[in-house]
Design a protein around this motif. Structure first.
Motif, PDB file in Angstrom:
ATOM      1  N   GLN A 130       0.842  -1.192   0.000  1.00 59.35           N
ATOM      2  CA  GLN A 130       0.000   0.000   0.000  1.00 59.35           C
ATOM      3  C   GLN A 130       0.880   1.246   0.000  1.00 59.35           C
ATOM      4  OE1 GLN A 130      -3.076  -1.923  -0.618  1.00 59.35           O
ATOM      5  NE2 GLN A 130      -3.627   0.126   0.086  1.00 59.35           N
ATOM      6  N   GLU A 131       0.363   2.292  -0.572  1.00 57.48           N
ATOM      7  CA  GLU A 131       1.070   3.570  -0.565  1.00 57.48           C
ATOM      8  C   GLU A 131       1.448   3.941   0.863  1.00 57.48           C
ATOM      9  OE1 GLU A 131      -1.288   6.563  -2.480  1.00 57.48           O
ATOM     10  OE2 GLU A 131       0.454   7.419  -3.480  1.00 57.48           O
ATOM     11  N   GLY A 132       2.672   4.417   1.043  1.00 57.43           N
ATOM     12  CA  GLY A 132       3.139   4.809   2.366  1.00 57.43           C
ATOM     13  C   GLY A 132       3.954   3.743   3.077  1.00 57.43           C
ATOM     14  N   ALA A 133       3.899   2.503   2.586  1.00 57.66           N
ATOM     15  CA  ALA A 133       4.639   1.410   3.226  1.00 57.66           C
ATOM     16  C   ALA A 133       6.121   1.495   2.870  1.00 57.66           C
ATOM     17  CB  ALA A 133       4.064   0.068   2.788  1.00 57.66           C
ATOM     18  N   ARG A 145      28.510 -10.666   0.064  1.00 54.46           N
ATOM     19  CA  ARG A 145      27.960 -10.832  -1.280  1.00 54.46           C
ATOM     20  C   ARG A 145      26.449 -10.608  -1.342  1.00 54.46           C
ATOM     21  NH1 ARG A 145      31.619 -15.959  -3.369  1.00 54.46           N
ATOM     22  NH2 ARG A 145      33.631 -14.961  -3.004  1.00 54.46           N
ATOM     23  N   TYR A 146      26.020  -9.495  -0.780  1.00 58.72           N
ATOM     24  CA  TYR A 146      24.626  -9.113  -0.943  1.00 58.72           C
ATOM     25  C   TYR A 146      24.485  -7.602  -0.907  1.00 58.72           C
ATOM     26  CZ  TYR A 146      24.025  -8.195   4.086  1.00 58.72           C
ATOM     27  OH  TYR A 146      24.129  -7.686   5.365  1.00 58.72           O
ATOM     28  N   SER A 147      23.368  -7.150  -1.483  1.00 57.11           N
ATOM     29  CA  SER A 147      23.030  -5.738  -1.468  1.00 57.11           C
ATOM     30  C   SER A 147      21.547  -5.604  -1.163  1.00 57.11           C
ATOM     31  CB  SER A 147      23.364  -5.092  -2.816  1.00 57.11           C
ATOM     32  OG  SER A 147      23.101  -3.706  -2.795  1.00 57.11           O
ATOM     33  N   LEU A 148      21.195  -4.523  -0.489  1.00 58.33           N
ATOM     34  CA  LEU A 148      19.805  -4.254  -0.132  1.00 58.33           C
ATOM     35  C   LEU A 148      19.402  -2.887  -0.650  1.00 58.33           C
ATOM     36  CD1 LEU A 148      19.916  -5.419   3.612  1.00 58.33           C
ATOM     37  CD2 LEU A 148      19.087  -6.722   1.657  1.00 58.33           C
ATOM     38  N   LEU A 149      18.187  -2.819  -1.174  1.00 54.42           N
ATOM     39  CA  LEU A 149      17.612  -1.535  -1.600  1.00 54.42           C
ATOM     40  C   LEU A 149      16.401  -1.264  -0.715  1.00 54.42           C
ATOM     41  CD1 LEU A 149      17.526   0.818  -3.696  1.00 54.42           C
ATOM     42  CD2 LEU A 149      15.914  -0.593  -4.997  1.00 54.42           C
ATOM     43  N   TYR A 150      16.400  -0.114  -0.053  1.00 59.20           N
ATOM     44  CA  TYR A 150      15.299   0.271   0.816  1.00 59.20           C
ATOM     45  C   TYR A 150      14.472   1.368   0.155  1.00 59.20           C
ATOM     46  CZ  TYR A 150      18.530  -1.728   4.307  1.00 59.20           C
ATOM     47  OH  TYR A 150      19.397  -2.531   5.008  1.00 59.20           O
ATOM     48  N   ILE A 151      13.167   1.176   0.177  1.00 59.27           N
ATOM     49  CA  ILE A 151      12.266   2.214  -0.301  1.00 59.27           C
ATOM     50  C   ILE A 151      11.348   2.591   0.857  1.00 59.27           C
ATOM     51  CG2 ILE A 151      10.535   2.867  -2.019  1.00 59.27           C
ATOM     52  CD1 ILE A 151      11.563   0.556  -3.753  1.00 59.27           C
ATOM     53  N   SER A 152      11.375   3.848   1.237  1.00 54.44           N
ATOM     54  CA  SER A 152      10.524   4.281   2.351  1.00 54.44           C
ATOM     55  C   SER A 152       9.358   5.113   1.819  1.00 54.44           C
ATOM     56  CB  SER A 152      11.330   5.093   3.359  1.00 54.44           C
ATOM     57  OG  SER A 152      11.807   6.278   2.766  1.00 54.44           O
ATOM     58  N   SER A 153       8.265   5.113   2.579  1.00 55.84           N
ATOM     59  CA  SER A 153       7.074   5.910   2.244  1.00 55.84           C
ATOM     60  C   SER A 153       6.713   5.769   0.762  1.00 55.84           C
ATOM     61  CB  SER A 153       7.322   7.390   2.583  1.00 55.84           C
ATOM     62  OG  SER A 153       7.687   7.530   3.941  1.00 55.84           O
ATOM     63  N   SER A 154       6.470   4.525   0.344  1.00 52.38           N
ATOM     64  CA  SER A 154       6.248   4.218  -1.078  1.00 52.38           C
ATOM     65  C   SER A 154       5.165   5.083  -1.702  1.00 52.38           C
ATOM     66  CB  SER A 154       5.843   2.754  -1.235  1.00 52.38           C
ATOM     67  OG  SER A 154       6.859   1.901  -0.774  1.00 52.38           O
ATOM     68  N   GLN A 155       5.370   5.412  -2.968  1.00 56.46           N
ATOM     69  CA  GLN A 155       4.385   6.146  -3.771  1.00 56.46           C
ATOM     70  C   GLN A 155       4.053   5.300  -4.998  1.00 56.46           C
ATOM     71  OE1 GLN A 155       6.266   9.917  -4.613  1.00 56.46           O
ATOM     72  NE2 GLN A 155       6.369  10.496  -2.453  1.00 56.46           N
ATOM     73  N   THR A 156       2.905   5.567  -5.596  1.00 58.64           N
ATOM     74  CA  THR A 156       2.482   4.755  -6.754  1.00 58.64           C
ATOM     75  C   THR A 156       3.498   4.835  -7.887  1.00 58.64           C
ATOM     76  OG1 THR A 156       1.131   6.591  -7.545  1.00 58.64           O
ATOM     77  CG2 THR A 156       0.019   4.917  -6.216  1.00 58.64           C
ATOM     78  N   LEU A 166       7.521  -4.655  -8.250  1.00 55.59           N
ATOM     79  CA  LEU A 166       6.879  -3.940  -7.148  1.00 55.59           C
ATOM     80  C   LEU A 166       5.623  -3.225  -7.636  1.00 55.59           C
ATOM     81  CD1 LEU A 166       6.968  -2.842  -4.210  1.00 55.59           C
ATOM     82  CD2 LEU A 166       8.388  -0.967  -5.076  1.00 55.59           C
ATOM     83  N   ILE A 167       4.536  -3.462  -6.947  1.00 53.31           N
ATOM     84  CA  ILE A 167       3.280  -2.764  -7.236  1.00 53.31           C
ATOM     85  C   ILE A 167       2.875  -2.002  -5.990  1.00 53.31           C
ATOM     86  CG2 ILE A 167       0.832  -2.999  -7.800  1.00 53.31           C
ATOM     87  CD1 ILE A 167       1.552  -5.558  -9.325  1.00 53.31           C
ATOM     88  N   ILE A 168       2.706  -0.697  -6.117  1.00 48.65           N
ATOM     89  CA  ILE A 168       2.253   0.143  -5.014  1.00 48.65           C
ATOM     90  C   ILE A 168       0.810   0.536  -5.292  1.00 48.65           C
ATOM     91  CG2 ILE A 168       2.628   2.235  -3.664  1.00 48.65           C
ATOM     92  CD1 ILE A 168       4.907   0.198  -3.480  1.00 48.65           C
ATOM     93  N   GLN A 169      -0.070   0.100  -4.397  1.00 49.49           N
ATOM     94  CA  GLN A 169      -1.495   0.392  -4.570  1.00 49.49           C
ATOM     95  C   GLN A 169      -1.888   1.659  -3.807  1.00 49.49           C
ATOM     96  OE1 GLN A 169      -3.164  -3.331  -3.175  1.00 49.49           O
ATOM     97  NE2 GLN A 169      -3.198  -4.169  -5.249  1.00 49.49           N
ATOM     98  N   PRO A 170      -2.743   2.489  -4.417  1.00 47.25           N
ATOM     99  CA  PRO A 170      -3.141   3.739  -3.743  1.00 47.25           C
ATOM    100  C   PRO A 170      -4.052   3.462  -2.558  1.00 47.25           C
ATOM    101  CG  PRO A 170      -4.260   3.521  -5.860  1.00 47.25           C
ATOM    102  CD  PRO A 170      -3.292   2.369  -5.764  1.00 47.25           C
TER     103      PRO A 170
END
Lengths: 112, 113
Positions: free
Chosen positions: A14-17, A68-79, A108-112
């Motif tokens: 959901q948006e904001g996650a 041998r790893y990498s992480l991508l963080y996305i905060s406060s997701s937007q559509t 990744l799917i961000i739902q409104p």
């Protein structure tokens, strides 16, 4: 050749996650990049990060080269964050001249 | 600064024909690489050119070839097209240092019928 595994393959939020995307690779690398492919197919470079941590707005990335790893963080997701996120690497043994090997991506799917 | 420009955006060809795709890199970038993207195989490296010389090549048959001109513009050619060559072909350019990020164009979508 070097193997790249990304997880999870699909993620619906959901948006904001907040979310964490992971990239595991099978060999030492001297080049690691994260990309976002939008629904129109355009690939946008997010980070060049063979080691260490970087932040750009709501996005940040960390690569632990010794493990041998990498992480991508996305905060406060937007559509507009929807799309496919790719991790791509080049092995250290290539001396920087190899092409990038891409993982299969996280959709990744961000739902409104 | 203009981004990476690829032409044409869409192409429809018939099996057995050949096709040429064009790529203009970001101004000042001498490295141009090409990638193929398909639903089955994902993104795969084709080749990289630097100052008119092929520097590296992926695992593709000889039907796939490329070249780079003195102004850094690049073309890739696929001869004797097969149905499996249908894909999104992406060109990318980067700066000279090894830690330069890749910048991709919008791609050429090739359909082989």
């Amino acid at each position: 050749g070097i193997q790249v595994e990304q997880s999870p393959p699909d993620l619906i939020l959901q948006e904001g996650a907040n979310s964490t995307l992971r990239c595991n690779f099978s060999d030492s690398v001297n080049n690691l990049q994260w990309f976002h492919q939008n629904p129109w197919g355009q690939l946008i470079n997010l980070f060049y990060i063979p080691s260490g941590t970087k932040q750009n707005g709501r996005l940040s990335a960390t690569t632990v080269a010794t493990e041998r790893y990498s992480l991508l963080y996305i905060s406060s997701s937007q559509t507009t964050d929807s799309g496919v996120y790719f991790c791509a690497v080049a092995p250290y043994s290539g001396g920087g001249a190899d092409g990038l090997t891409f993982g299969k991506g996280t959709h990744l799917i961000i739902q409104p | 600064k203009a981004g990476v420009t690829q032409t044409p955006r869409y192409l429809i060809k018939t099996r057995g024909q050949q096709v040429t795709l064009s790529c203009s890199p970001i101004s000042g970038h001498r490295s141009v690489s090409w990638y193929q993207q398909t639903p089955g195989q994902g993104l795969q490296f084709l080749f990289e050119y630097f100052s008119e010389t092929q520097r590296n090549k992926g695992n593709f048959p000889g039907r796939f070839s490329g070249r780079q001109f003195s102004n850094s513009r690049s073309e890739m050619n696929v001869s004797t097209l097969e149905l499996g060559d249908s894909a999104l072909y992406l060109c990318a350019s980067r700066g000279d240092t090894n830690n330069s990020p890749l910048h991709f164009g919008n791609g050429t979508r090739l359909t082989v019928t």
